[in-house]
Design a protein around this motif. Structure first.
Motif, mmCIF file in Angstrom:
data_model
loop_
_atom_site.group_PDB
_atom_site.id
_atom_site.type_symbol
_atom_site.label_atom_id
_atom_site.label_comp_id
_atom_site.label_asym_id
_atom_site.label_seq_id
_atom_site.Cartn_x
_atom_site.Cartn_y
_atom_site.Cartn_z
ATOM 1 N N ALA A 73 4.949 -147.819 -42.632
ATOM 2 C CA ALA A 73 6.019 -147.614 -41.657
ATOM 3 C C ALA A 73 5.943 -148.691 -40.577
ATOM 4 O O ALA A 73 6.944 -149.317 -40.213
ATOM 5 C CB ALA A 73 5.909 -146.223 -41.032
ATOM 6 N N PHE A 74 4.742 -148.935 -40.102
ATOM 7 C CA PHE A 74 4.532 -149.920 -39.046
ATOM 8 C C PHE A 74 4.913 -151.320 -39.556
ATOM 9 O O PHE A 74 5.659 -152.071 -38.900
ATOM 10 C CB PHE A 74 3.054 -149.878 -38.631
ATOM 11 N N GLY A 77 8.640 -151.972 -39.935
ATOM 12 C CA GLY A 77 9.291 -152.228 -38.644
ATOM 13 C C GLY A 77 9.086 -153.671 -38.211
ATOM 14 O O GLY A 77 10.008 -154.350 -37.753
ATOM 15 N N ALA A 78 7.847 -154.160 -38.384
ATOM 16 C CA ALA A 78 7.538 -155.530 -37.967
ATOM 17 C C ALA A 78 8.318 -156.540 -38.807
ATOM 18 O O ALA A 78 8.880 -157.511 -38.292
ATOM 19 C CB ALA A 78 6.035 -155.775 -38.084
ATOM 20 N N ALA A 81 11.908 -156.630 -37.852
ATOM 21 C CA ALA A 81 12.122 -157.298 -36.574
ATOM 22 C C ALA A 81 11.977 -158.803 -36.709
ATOM 23 O O ALA A 81 12.681 -159.565 -36.055
ATOM 24 C CB ALA A 81 11.144 -156.767 -35.529
ATOM 25 N N HIS A 103 5.877 -142.293 -46.649
ATOM 26 C CA HIS A 103 6.249 -143.684 -46.358
ATOM 27 C C HIS A 103 6.214 -144.522 -47.633
ATOM 28 O O HIS A 103 7.028 -145.407 -47.830
ATOM 29 C CB HIS A 103 5.310 -144.290 -45.314
ATOM 30 N N HIS A 106 9.463 -143.823 -49.568
ATOM 31 C CA HIS A 106 10.706 -144.322 -48.968
ATOM 32 C C HIS A 106 10.726 -145.834 -48.820
ATOM 33 O O HIS A 106 11.799 -146.432 -48.788
ATOM 34 C CB HIS A 106 10.958 -143.604 -47.646
ATOM 35 N N ARG A 110 13.848 -149.074 -49.944
ATOM 36 C CA ARG A 110 14.350 -150.189 -49.121
ATOM 37 C C ARG A 110 14.106 -151.538 -49.773
ATOM 38 O O ARG A 110 14.834 -152.485 -49.541
ATOM 39 C CB ARG A 110 13.682 -150.149 -47.746
ATOM 40 N N PHE B 222 16.365 -153.291 -31.770
ATOM 41 C CA PHE B 222 15.862 -152.502 -32.893
ATOM 42 C C PHE B 222 15.905 -151.050 -32.457
ATOM 43 O O PHE B 222 15.328 -150.685 -31.435
ATOM 44 C CB PHE B 222 14.428 -152.922 -33.226
ATOM 45 N N LEU B 247 22.028 -155.835 -34.070
ATOM 46 C CA LEU B 247 21.008 -154.792 -33.973
ATOM 47 C C LEU B 247 20.493 -154.428 -35.353
ATOM 48 O O LEU B 247 21.276 -154.351 -36.294
ATOM 49 C CB LEU B 247 21.672 -153.516 -33.479
ATOM 50 N N THR B 248 19.222 -154.166 -35.458
ATOM 51 C CA THR B 248 18.716 -153.566 -36.680
ATOM 52 C C THR B 248 18.515 -152.079 -36.415
ATOM 53 O O THR B 248 17.803 -151.703 -35.490
ATOM 54 C CB THR B 248 17.403 -154.235 -37.113
ATOM 55 N N VAL B 249 19.190 -151.266 -37.218
ATOM 56 C CA VAL B 249 19.075 -149.817 -37.047
ATOM 57 C C VAL B 249 18.329 -149.277 -38.258
ATOM 58 O O VAL B 249 18.700 -149.548 -39.396
ATOM 59 C CB VAL B 249 20.469 -149.167 -36.929
ATOM 60 N N PHE B 250 17.280 -148.555 -37.985
ATOM 61 C CA PHE B 250 16.401 -148.078 -39.052
ATOM 62 C C PHE B 250 16.433 -146.564 -39.086
ATOM 63 O O PHE B 250 16.017 -145.912 -38.127
ATOM 64 C CB PHE B 250 14.981 -148.591 -38.756
ATOM 65 N N LEU B 251 16.976 -146.015 -40.169
ATOM 66 C CA LEU B 251 16.960 -144.569 -40.333
ATOM 67 C C LEU B 251 15.726 -144.233 -41.158
ATOM 68 O O LEU B 251 15.719 -144.391 -42.369
ATOM 69 C CB LEU B 251 18.243 -144.112 -41.034
ATOM 70 N N GLY B 252 14.697 -143.812 -40.468
ATOM 71 C CA GLY B 252 13.411 -143.583 -41.138
ATOM 72 C C GLY B 252 13.419 -142.314 -41.965
ATOM 73 O O GLY B 252 14.343 -141.509 -41.884
ATOM 74 N N GLU B 253 12.337 -142.122 -42.750
ATOM 75 C CA GLU B 253 12.258 -140.936 -43.595
ATOM 76 C C GLU B 253 11.805 -139.725 -42.798
ATOM 77 O O GLU B 253 11.934 -138.589 -43.245
ATOM 78 C CB GLU B 253 11.317 -141.176 -44.785
ATOM 79 N N SER B 257 7.660 -142.079 -39.317
ATOM 80 C CA SER B 257 7.998 -143.449 -39.724
ATOM 81 C C SER B 257 8.841 -144.119 -38.647
ATOM 82 O O SER B 257 8.695 -145.316 -38.387
ATOM 83 C CB SER B 257 8.743 -143.447 -41.056
ATOM 84 N N ALA B 261 7.580 -147.566 -37.118
ATOM 85 C CA ALA B 261 8.384 -148.765 -37.357
ATOM 86 C C ALA B 261 8.820 -149.390 -36.026
ATOM 87 O O ALA B 261 8.869 -150.617 -35.892
ATOM 88 C CB ALA B 261 9.602 -148.417 -38.202
ATOM 89 N N ALA B 265 8.047 -153.062 -34.793
ATOM 90 C CA ALA B 265 9.087 -154.020 -34.381
ATOM 91 C C ALA B 265 8.756 -154.615 -33.018
ATOM 92 O O ALA B 265 8.949 -155.814 -32.773
ATOM 93 C CB ALA B 265 10.447 -153.340 -34.361
#
Ligand SMILES: Cc1ncc(C[n+]2csc(CCOP(=O)(O)OP(=O)(O)O)c2C)c(N)n1
Ligand code: SF4
Ligand SMILES: [Mg+2]
Lengths: 327, 596
Positions: A73-74, A77-78, A81, A103, A106, A110, B222, B247-253, B257, B261, B265
């Motif tokens: 998950a971390f 995100g990185a 970004a 995680h 999912h 992606r 983000f 923008l980055t939009v993240f719909l996590g699980e 998450s 995330a 970011a």
């Protein structure tokens, strides 16, 4: 720049147990990095909590030792970004398939372009050897008072069913194979899994190095007959494309199902699945935001020379607020 | 009280129906009509956690002077179902009216002085569509007529609502509304006229939207979320503006998450934020500690709803403060901010980002359902000129910052803030770690932990993080006084509860009661000495908040030793009404401990 192993290996004290498979993974990863000739400043290692997690300290790159189970998950995100980073996530089997299983699943949906290496040792090493999610039903490794009551998951099939586009297995003490597999995984455009069979001499007394190497089975000349074999060198081709006939695809899936369930006398390693033409997450974002790759979240100028925000608030507020010409 | 205008300067309207009847969009159209007539607005969305049926309502308080909350009672009730009538008729003010369809609603037990205005809403609506779906538009026509607002304003609002998608639909809705408008006009029933100024529109925003706007203005690029009421409007808005804003939009699980995330970011260099409600935040907690431990800034917004557990998903509360004070294990610094209304939310977003990055800590923002989702309020003159402060971000090594190839990312410094680099920056490589670590980010938890030579370092690293609170508290806002300084009674309140308090203060002062309110927006860390000084008021202090235990009252006592004389606490899920504050204050005046 040509790198040597000493460029990417730190001189910090390494506290893994002697004989731990993690040493093989560390060496293979570091060799892969030196041989690939990638810009080492751009490489970021993400790890979870467990014995495996310490690898970020032994390697001379940016690194972050995140929470137990949250590595993917971390890291996602990185990478979102800053897609310019070369993201390599490392997890334990407890970390990735137990507490972090959601995680893991999912991430497949992606298909973010990054690599996930799992130190698969069948136990929760750092917490002293409880049965991990990959330990098989009825096995009883050293710390267990009773045989394992759960069945083990199959990481290859789990990855296959959730959308990973590169799925491989390797063995910690076959550094040549593992190094090459990591190189392929890192070069792959999409989400890559490398599940590494990793002996834990301290807590896993079943899947030991000797066992994988077949020390208990000798041929006529007295040589050990290894359990592990490389499927790709035996002619298995992992490549899948969207254009291939359905029958061929189905046959490949059947093969993966069968191969990934082989265990005991014969244990296949190698690349099981490789699909290059599924759009990555960045491709999908690019469909919507054409500037995403040059101007991702971490690379945008969010303020001008005067330190002031660059957003046109008037335009945004006009539609949000009721007729606000200015607010 | 700067303002002593009386009742005629404001109006309260409540539309009620079943979910699926389109009452929220009708309410928003009516709100537009009044905003375009130059009135100040405050609304509340009486929602239920269902998609069809049940009972939902939309409340509008509008006035020629600033209005803050739901106001007092209901001047116009528009019940489209019997249930809506039964639920609300008792709150209709004397002199007020009920606009209803006699074939649907039996207006029994109407109080004296309340007029019933029968309008065949369904019958008129059926002229324009096979189903009576336009009955709420007819009702808006009748209502607009009763308020003496020009029909054109309503027609415009209808066109806005439907026009772009389907001009034909807009046209028939306008015709239907016109019939309702004319019918009431011909009845001669128009009774309630405020001073309208059609040349001056008052923009309105909910706190969720204002917060989102403030965040992107402050450089948020983000945003991550998992769907949860009442925070979802933020992710909807972010997602629909992703392209425009890059923008980055993240719909996590899941929320775990989502926050990981987001921290990822931020670690990678983006201004990153995530949003949720209490239940989702509960899942995020471990990672908030991760942000604090790795000194990675993160902004998290919790739009509170009534709990515990799944609670009342569409009802309001201020019950998550204790969670924010005690997020996950052991001590770490955090900032907790609670804006009062939409304008506050806009600015708070920017402040949160600057504070989070300057101090490399998590910043938590508490909004709530009352102002967040459907709680529109007028925002005038928002100042977009935001100055971005990213804190000690470095891109080239300074002398002594790097040793043996490692950047001293967690350096002990005089101000307890270390220089920070983003991954990918040459010569500033570092490792970060959720375990305790030294100035380079290397382990203090393994081979060195517990060794006597390393104990002082653990202490220093822990203190370095915690001591940021000392600097932060000096930067946070002190509470603001509403009303004159010096009063017999001071209402001590925070976040959105400040709004009903303001209306109660205004009303009470007109009745000659000496009262003011002290509004906290920045809840943690508290600047104890300053707050002690401010709370050294001669009068009695009554704490006002929307939770059972008095979470803020307890925090104040813990941090400053100050004890309130009384408290007003509400936890039925509905927003605090000014009348309830008034009652509480009046009973305190009689030296009674008041609980509504
Ligand atoms: C939320 C949470 N739960 C439990 C732990 C304790 N814990 C630390 S390491 C670990 C297991 C590690 O096993 P694995 O992921 O397989 O890694 P290995 O040590 O085998 O490399 C656990 C359960 C933790 N750190 N955080
Ligand atoms: S416990 Fe097992 S996995 Fe952990 S370091 Fe020791 S041998 Fe390696
Ligand atoms: Mg393990």
């Amino acid at each position: 720049m040509v790198l040597k192993l000493t460029d990417v290996r730190t001189d910090l004290f390494n506290d893994w147990c002697p004989g731990c498979g993690d040493f093989g993974i560390e060496a293979s990863l570091q060799l892969a990095l030196t041989e690939m000739g990638i810009d080492i400043d751009k490489v970021v290692l993400f790890s979870g909590i467990g014995c495996h997690g310490k690898i970020v300290h032994w390697t001379n790159t940016f690194g972050i030792h995140t929470l137990h189970g949250r590595t993917l998950a971390f890291a996602q995100g990185a990478k979102l970004a800053n897609p310019g980073l070369e993201v390599i996530a490392l997890g334990g089997d407890g970390d990735g398939f137990g507490i972090g299983a959601g995680h893991f699943v999912h991430a497949g949906r992606r298909n973010i372009d990054m690599t996930y290496i799992v130190h698969d040792n069948g136990v929760y090493g750092l917490t002293k050897g409880q049965a991990s999610p990959t330990q098989r039903l009825g096995e009883q490794t050293k710390s267990l008072p009773q045989p394992n009551i759960n069945s083990g998951i199959n990481p290859i099939l789990l990855a296959l069913s959730t959308g990973y586009t590169f799925i491989a297995r390797s063995y910690a003490f076959n550094t040549r194979h593992l190094k090459e597999t990591i190189k392929k995984a890192v070069s792959h455009n999409g989400l890559a899994l490398v599940d590494v069979l990793q002996p834990c001499p301290t807590y896993n007394d079943i899947e030991t190095k000797a066992w994988y190497d077949g020390e208990d089975r000798r041929d006529a000349s007295g040589k050990a007959v290894p359990r592990i074999y490389d499927v790709n060198s035996q002619g298995y081709d992992p490549v899948v494309t969207s254009k291939m006939p359905q029958e061929d695809f189905d046959r490949k899936i059947e093969q993966i199902f069968r191969l990934s369930n082989e265990w005991g006398n014969k244990i296949p390693i190698g690349v099981f699945y490789q699909e290059e033409d599924r759009p990555t997450y960045a491709d999908r974002i690019l469909q919507r935001i054409p500037t995403y790759v040059e101007m991702p979240p971490a690379k945008q100028d969010i303020f001008g020379t005067d330190n002031k925000s660059v957003v046109d608030l008037a335009e945004l507020s006009r539609e949000l607020a009721i007729d606000a010409t200015e607010i | 009280m700067e303002n002593d205008e009386t009742k005629g300067a404001e109006v309260t309207i409540r539309l009620g129906a079943a979910a699926g009847d389109g009452i929220q969009s009708a309410g928003e159209m009516m709100m537009k009509v009044l905003a375009r007539s130059g009135l100040y607005i405050s609304t509340y969305n009486g929602n239920q956690s269902l998609i069809r049926g049940g009972h939902v309502w939309f409340h509008i308080h509008a006035g020629t002077r600033k209005v803050y909350s739901l106001g007092y009672g209901i001047d116009f009730l528009v019940p489209l179902t019997q249930l809506a009538f039964d639920q609300h008729f008792e709150s209709v003010n004397t002199g007020g009216a009920v606009i209803y369809d006699p074939s649907i609603v039996k207006p029994h037990d109407l109080q004296q002085g309340v007029r019933g205005i029968p309008v065949p809403l369904g019958e008129i609506a059926l002229k324009y569509d096979k189903r009576p779906i336009m009955k709420n538009t007819v009702a808006l026509g009748a209502l607009t007529s009763n308020l003496g607002v020009k029909f054109e304003v309503l027609a415009d609002a209808i066109t806005d609502q439907f026009g772009r998608k389907n001009p034909g639909v807009a046209e028939s809705n306008i015709k239907a509304a016109r019939e309702g408008y004319d019918l009431v006009k011909n009845l001669g029933a128009q009774s309630f006229e405020l001073k309208y100024d059609y040349s001056c529109t008052k923009p309105v925003l909910t706190a969720d939207y204002a917060f989102a706007l403030g965040a992107v203005n402050a450089g948020c690029r983000f945003y991550a979320a998992y769907p949860m009421s009442p925070a979802s409007p933020i992710v909807h808005w972010m997602a629909s503006h992703a392209k425009q804003l890059g923008l980055t939009v993240f719909l996590g699980e899941d929320e775990i998450s989502v926050i990981n995330a987001t921290i990822g970011a931020s670690y990678a260099g983006a201004r990153a934020m995530c949003g949720t409600s209490g239940g989702g935040f509960a899942l995020m907690q471990e990672a908030v500690g991760e942000a604090a431990m790795t000194e990675t800034p993160v902004v998290v917004v919790d739009v509170m709803r009534a709990g515990p557990s799944t609670g009342l998903p569409t009802k309001t509360s201020q019950g998550d403060l204790n969670m924010m004070l005690g997020i996950s294990q052991d001590d770490f610094p955090r900032i907790i901010l609670a804006p009062r209304d939409s304008a506050d939310s806009f600015y708070t977003a920017g402040r949160a980002f600057n504070l989070a990055e300057r101090y490399q800590v998590p910043a938590i923002i508490l909004l709530d359902f009352a102002i967040g989702d459907g709680g529109y309020s007028t925002v005038e003159g928002l100042d977009p000129s935001f100055t971005v402060d990213r804190g000690k971000v470095v891109s080239v090594p300074s002398p002594g910052a790097v040793s043996g190839g490692w950047f001293r990312r967690f350096a002990l410094t005089d101000d307890n803030i270390s220089p920070r680099s983003f991954p990918g920056t040459p010569d500033l490589m570092f490792v970060a770690k959720t375990d305790e670590h030294d100035e380079w980010g290397h382990d203090l938890s393994d081979v060195n932990s517990g060794l006597k030579e390393f104990l002082p370092l653990r202490v220093k690293m822990h203190e370095k993080r915690m001591k940021k609170l000392e600097s932060i508290k000096k930067e946070l806002r002190l509470p603001e006084i509403f009303g004159p300084t010096g009063a017999d009674i001071t209402i001590v309140t925070w976040g959105s509860s400040a709004n009903p308090a303001r209306e109660a203060v205004q009303r009470l002062r007109m009745q000659g009661v000496s009262v003011n309110s002290l509004e906290f927006t920045d809840l943690y860390p508290l600047n104890e000495s300053e707050i002690k000084r401010i709370l050294q008021v001669p009068g009695k202090k009554v704490a006002l908040e929307a939770n059972y235990t008095g979470q803020f009252e307890t925090l104040l006592k813990r941090e400053t030793g100050i004890i309130m004389d009384a408290h007003i606490r509400k936890y039925d899920g509905e927003p605090i009404y000014p009348s309830e504050v008034e009652k509480g204050v009046l009973s305190l005046r009689k030296e009674v401990h008041a609980v509504v």
